[in-house]
Write an enzyme that holds these catalytic residues in place. Structure first.
Site, short mmCIF file in Angstrom:
data_model
loop_
_atom_site.label_atom_id
_atom_site.label_comp_id
_atom_site.label_asym_id
_atom_site.label_seq_id
_atom_site.Cartn_x
_atom_site.Cartn_y
_atom_site.Cartn_z
N LYS A 7 15.24 -18.42 -31.43
CA LYS A 7 14.54 -17.41 -32.28
C LYS A 7 14.37 -17.71 -33.48
O LYS A 7 14.84 -18.83 -34.06
CB LYS A 7 15.73 -15.89 -32.35
N LYS A 21 16.16 -22.78 -24.96
CA LYS A 21 15.07 -22.18 -23.97
C LYS A 21 14.14 -21.65 -24.74
O LYS A 21 14.28 -20.99 -26.05
CB LYS A 21 15.84 -21.10 -23.21
N LYS A 68 11.36 -15.86 -31.91
CA LYS A 68 10.63 -16.48 -30.74
C LYS A 68 9.10 -16.80 -31.01
O LYS A 68 8.32 -17.69 -30.50
CB LYS A 68 10.67 -15.39 -29.59
N HIS A 94 12.36 -16.83 -15.40
CA HIS A 94 12.63 -15.86 -16.23
C HIS A 94 12.11 -14.67 -15.58
O HIS A 94 10.83 -14.69 -14.98
CB HIS A 94 12.01 -16.02 -17.80
N SER A 126 22.24 -13.52 -19.89
CA SER A 126 21.67 -13.31 -21.28
C SER A 126 21.25 -12.05 -21.75
O SER A 126 20.84 -11.18 -21.00
CB SER A 126 20.45 -14.47 -21.04
N ASN A 130 0.75 -1.19 0.23
CA ASN A 130 0.20 0.05 -0.10
C ASN A 130 0.92 1.16 0.04
O ASN A 130 0.53 2.45 -0.54
CB ASN A 130 -0.90 -0.01 1.11
N ASP A 159 11.40 -18.92 -25.46
CA ASP A 159 11.34 -17.20 -25.09
C ASP A 159 10.20 -17.05 -23.85
O ASP A 159 9.36 -17.96 -23.77
CB ASP A 159 11.06 -16.33 -26.16
N GLU A 160 10.51 -16.09 -23.15
CA GLU A 160 9.46 -15.80 -22.20
C GLU A 160 8.07 -15.76 -22.50
O GLU A 160 7.17 -15.97 -21.81
CB GLU A 160 9.87 -14.61 -21.14
#
EC number: 4.1.1.39
Length: 465
Positions: A165, A191, A167, A284, A369, A113, A193-194
């Site tokens: 990629k 990996k 992605k 991530h 990264s 808050n 990607d997020e």
């Protein structure tokens, strides 16, 4: 003396410079920028009150409890060196204010808050000291650094990763093919990607199947254990767990989660599932800059990193340090140590405001990264040491000959740097030389060095608007 209605003077209750902090208190360091004309003490005790038991007026129900036992206390205020009208306010919170094993509740209490409070122009949570009593109510990382190395059978060097990629837009089959090429070339991990979740052009289940196939094929051909971070992040906790269950059924070693967008409750749920079922968990930090980029408002990433270690994750993205400013290097290494080590001494030059004891909670591997390539390898090896994951997305897939040669180049560069370091060479000084020598017996590395020889990403840090 009976109950008197009226607006409260926080100072009497919440500013207690004589207070001796307890081992069980959660301690917070806030960077406070008061509104013009508001004295720093007032801002400090307002923070303590507003983030614990305070309300703006006297309420008769205060008489039914012991404020002394439950209130946060502002126990110290000091000006920030070199800043005008900024102060560090140190607040101690009694442990009773927090639910066991809930990062969600900890943050709702401490930062829920108070950040909208009118007397403050800006407020930033710089660091938290989590008492050992509270840490022991958390499971923490599903496995931690040592168990991960044992599962993967990889020792004495950093691990290598690569984000696939482009992605978005690849079909599952082509995505799996890219995964296979990178792993076959010598990377340990690839990996998601997020923001790779589940879309019309590639549904999660199809991706999981083709990535698992890629992993098994690469393992069979290299004799090394491989992994692909399958992103289980989704719109509901139930769906997230469903995806993690499917990953476990495929027998893959690791899944992934976006812990800030997914939320701490979802993350802790997934971390518990991962420990119970032997899955590693890659985290991530998408959305972190919304919270941590401003120097005078928000929360520093070291707080988000500590929270993640409590909530649970085996890897977390932690910036690269390379090509950034020198001062930032120390600060980054400060929270990298907070992720990996068992006991971290207070050291203000590294941004560590409190000594932190993790009482043997497993550590988290930091992931470097973003914009790194083979020429950065000596610096990365030097800065992070062995316990890190070095992730080259474009630095693998951008290789002129393709993904597998890109992976070969990275692995050769890494092995060369580790060997040089173990032979006692100084990577900080001789790094480029080490890479050049390795080029002689690796055409893949030579080609990579040619492509990226001039690229640098050097800008001054932007932390205030």
């Amino acid at each position: 003396d009976g109950f008197k209605a009226g607006v409260k003077d926080y100072r009497l209750t919440y500013y207690t410079p004589e207070y001796q902090t307890k081992d069980t208190d959660i301690l917070a360091a806030f960077r406070v920028t008061p509104q013009p004309g508001v004295p720093p003490e007032e801002a400090g005790w307002a923070v303590a009150a507003e983030s614990s038991t305070g309300t703006w007026t006297t309420v008769w129900t205060d008489g039914l409890t012991s404020l002394d036992r439950y209130k946060g206390r502002c126990c110290d205020i000091e000006p920030v060196p070199g800043e005008d009208n900024q102060y560090f306010a140190y607040v101690a919170y009694p442990l009773d204010l927090f639910e066991e094993g809930s990062v969600t509740n900890m943050f709702t209490s401490i930062v829920g808050n108070v950040f909208g409070f009118k007397a403050l122009r800006a407020l930033r949570l710089e660091d938290l000291r989590i008492p050992t009593a509270y840490i022991q109510t958390f499971q923490g990382p599903p496995h931690g650094i040592q168990v991960e190395r044992d599962k993967l059978n990889k020792y004495g060097r950093p691990l290598l990763g690569c984000t696939i990629k482009p992605k978005l837009g690849l079909s599952a089959k082509n995505y799996g093919r890219a995964v296979y090429e990178c792993l076959r070339g010598g990377l340990d991990f690839t990996k998601d990607d997020e923001n790779v979740n589940s879309r019309a052009f590639m549904r999660w289940r199809d991706r999981f199947v083709f990535c698992a196939e890629a992993i098994y094929k690469a393992q069979a051909e290299t004799g090394e254990i491989k992994g692909h971070y399958l992103n289980a992040t989704s719109g509901t906790c139930e769906e997230m767990i469903k995806r993690a269950v499917f990953a476990r059924e495929l027998g893959v070693p690791i899944v992934m989660h976006d812990y800030l967008t997914g939320g701490f409750t979802a993350n802790t749920t997934l971390a518990h599932y991962c420990r119970d079922n032997g899955l590693l968990l890659h985290i991530h930090r998408a959305m972190h800059a919304v919270i941590d980029r401003q120097k005078n408002h928000g929360m520093h990433f070291r707080v988000l990193a500590k929270a993640l270690r409590m909530s649970g994750g085996d890897h977390i993205h932690a910036g690269t340090v390379v090509g950034k400013l020198e001062g930032e290097r120390e600060i980054t290494l400060g929270f990298v140590d907070l992720l990996r080590d068992d006991f971290i001494e207070k050291d203000r030059s590294r941004g560590i405001y409190f000594t932190q004891d993790w009482v043997s909670m497993p550590g988290v591997l930091p992931v470097a990264s973003g914009g790194i390539h083979v020429w950065h390898m000596p610096a990365l090896t030097e800065i992070f040491g062995d316990d890190a994951v070095l992730q080259f997305g474009g630095g693998t897939l951008g290789h002129p000959w393709g993904n597998a040669p890109g992976a070969v180049a990275n692995r050769v560069a890494l092995e060369a740097c580790v060997q040089a370091r173990n032979e006692g060479r100084d990577l900080a000084r001789e790094g480029n030389e080490v890479i050049r020598e390795a080029c002689k017996w690796s055409p893949e590395l030579a080609a990579a060095c040619e492509v990226w020889k001039e690229i640098k990403f050097e800008f001054a840090t932007v932390d205030t608007l």
